[in-house]
Design a protein around this motif. Structure first.
Motif, PDB file in Angstrom:
ATOM      1  N   GLN A   1       0.865  -1.177   0.000  1.00  0.00           N
ATOM      2  CA  GLN A   1       0.000   0.000   0.000  1.00  0.00           C
ATOM      3  C   GLN A   1       0.904   1.231   0.000  1.00  0.00           C
ATOM      4  OE1 GLN A   1      -3.156  -0.156   2.939  1.00  0.00           O
ATOM      5  NE2 GLN A   1      -3.258  -2.387   2.785  1.00  0.00           N
ATOM      6  N   ASN A   2       1.657   1.355  -1.090  1.00  0.00           N
ATOM      7  CA  ASN A   2       2.736   2.335  -1.154  1.00  0.00           C
ATOM      8  C   ASN A   2       2.282   3.780  -1.033  1.00  0.00           C
ATOM      9  OD1 ASN A   2       3.409  -0.178  -2.993  1.00  0.00           O
ATOM     10  ND2 ASN A   2       5.286   0.520  -2.024  1.00  0.00           N
ATOM     11  N   GLU A   3       1.188   4.144  -1.661  1.00  0.00           N
ATOM     12  CA  GLU A   3       0.750   5.546  -1.583  1.00  0.00           C
ATOM     13  C   GLU A   3       0.351   5.921  -0.162  1.00  0.00           C
ATOM     14  OE1 GLU A   3       1.341   7.805  -3.893  1.00  0.00           O
ATOM     15  OE2 GLU A   3       2.233   6.117  -4.963  1.00  0.00           O
ATOM     16  N   LYS A   4      -0.361   5.031   0.523  1.00  0.00           N
ATOM     17  CA  LYS A   4      -0.714   5.296   1.919  1.00  0.00           C
ATOM     18  C   LYS A   4       0.541   5.373   2.786  1.00  0.00           C
ATOM     19  CE  LYS A   4      -5.316   3.211   1.931  1.00  0.00           C
ATOM     20  NZ  LYS A   4      -6.154   2.137   2.489  1.00  0.00           N
TER      21      LYS A   4
ATOM     22  N   ARG B   1       3.512   6.341   1.835  1.00  0.00           N
ATOM     23  CA  ARG B   1       4.177   7.627   1.565  1.00  0.00           C
ATOM     24  C   ARG B   1       3.500   8.745   2.349  1.00  0.00           C
ATOM     25  NH1 ARG B   1       6.037   4.188  -0.788  1.00  0.00           N
ATOM     26  NH2 ARG B   1       7.390   4.108   0.966  1.00  0.00           N
ATOM     27  N   GLU B   2       2.168   8.725   2.423  1.00  0.00           N
ATOM     28  CA  GLU B   2       1.434   9.744   3.178  1.00  0.00           C
ATOM     29  C   GLU B   2       1.819   9.702   4.659  1.00  0.00           C
ATOM     30  OE1 GLU B   2      -2.779   9.264   2.497  1.00  0.00           O
ATOM     31  OE2 GLU B   2      -2.498   9.303   0.313  1.00  0.00           O
TER      32      GLU B   2
ATOM     33  N   HIS C   1      11.190   3.825  -3.012  1.00  0.00           N
ATOM     34  CA  HIS C   1       9.963   3.875  -3.808  1.00  0.00           C
ATOM     35  C   HIS C   1      10.245   4.476  -5.181  1.00  0.00           C
ATOM     36  CE1 HIS C   1       5.775   4.550  -4.898  1.00  0.00           C
ATOM     37  NE2 HIS C   1       6.071   5.814  -5.105  1.00  0.00           N
TER      38      HIS C   1
ATOM     39  N   GLN D   1      10.381   2.831  -9.038  1.00  0.00           N
ATOM     40  CA  GLN D   1       9.573   3.394 -10.121  1.00  0.00           C
ATOM     41  C   GLN D   1      10.438   3.832 -11.301  1.00  0.00           C
ATOM     42  OE1 GLN D   1       6.167   3.405  -9.959  1.00  0.00           O
ATOM     43  NE2 GLN D   1       6.451   2.342  -8.020  1.00  0.00           N
TER      44      GLN D   1
END
Length: 135
Positions: free
Chosen positions: A92-95, A97-98, A123, A127
Motif C-alpha cells: 500500500q505504497n501511496e498510503k 508515503r502519506e 519507492h 519506479q
C-alpha cells in the motif's frame, strides 16, 4: 503448531543437523527434485505468508487507531514509522508515503526520519525515477 513448524521447545530438542535440514528444506528438496516435498514446503510457505499478512493487517488497524485516538502519544513518531512500514509491506505504497510524509513534517527530529526518507528513495528507485530517488 504444525508438525513442520516446531515450537521453541521442540527446536531446542532438535540436533544441529536436524535444525540445518529444516532451514534449507526447500532448496534441498528442489535440488533432489523431490516434487512432493517441494509442494509441501511451498504450501507451508504460502500459509505462513498469508498468516503474516493477517498480522500486518491487524497491526495497521491498531497503529491507525492509535494515531486517530491518541494524537499526542509521546512515541507517535515510532507509531507513524511502524504504520508506514507495515503499509509498505502490504504494498500500500501511496498510503505509506502519506504516513512517512506526516512523520517527516510532524517529527523532523525523530530518529525514524532517515528511514522514512530512505523509503521514499526506494519507492522512487523502484519506479525508475532516479532524479526523485536522489533527492
Amino acid at each position: 503448531m504444525s508438525e513442520t513448524t516446531p515450537t521453541t521447545e521442540e527446536n531446542k530438542a532438535l540436533t544441529a543437523e536436524e535444525q540445518e535440514e529444516k532451514k534449507g528444506g526447500l532448496s534441498k528438496a528442489q535440488k533432489k527434485k523431490d516434487k512432493a516435498k517441494v509442494k509441501q514446503l511451498q504450501d507451508e510457505q504460502k500459509a505462513a505468508e498469508k498468516k503474516l499478512d493477517e498480522y500486518r493487517k491487524e497491526a495497521i488497524k491498531s497503529y491507525a487507531q492509535l494515531v486517530q485516538d491518541h494524537p499526542n502519544f509521546k512515541r507517535m513518531d515510532e507509531v507513524l514509522f511502524a504504520l508506514g512500514f507495515a503499509l509498505d509491506e502490504m504494498k500500500q505504497n501511496e498510503k505509506a508515503r502519506e504516513v512517512y510524509y506526516k512523520l517527516i513534517k510532524s517529527y523532523p527530529e525523530s530518529k525514524f526520519v532517515p528511514n522514512a526518507y530512505l523509503s521514499f528513495a526506494e519507492h522512487y528507485f523502484a519506479q525508475g525515477d532516479m532524479k526523485a530517488a536522489a533527492q
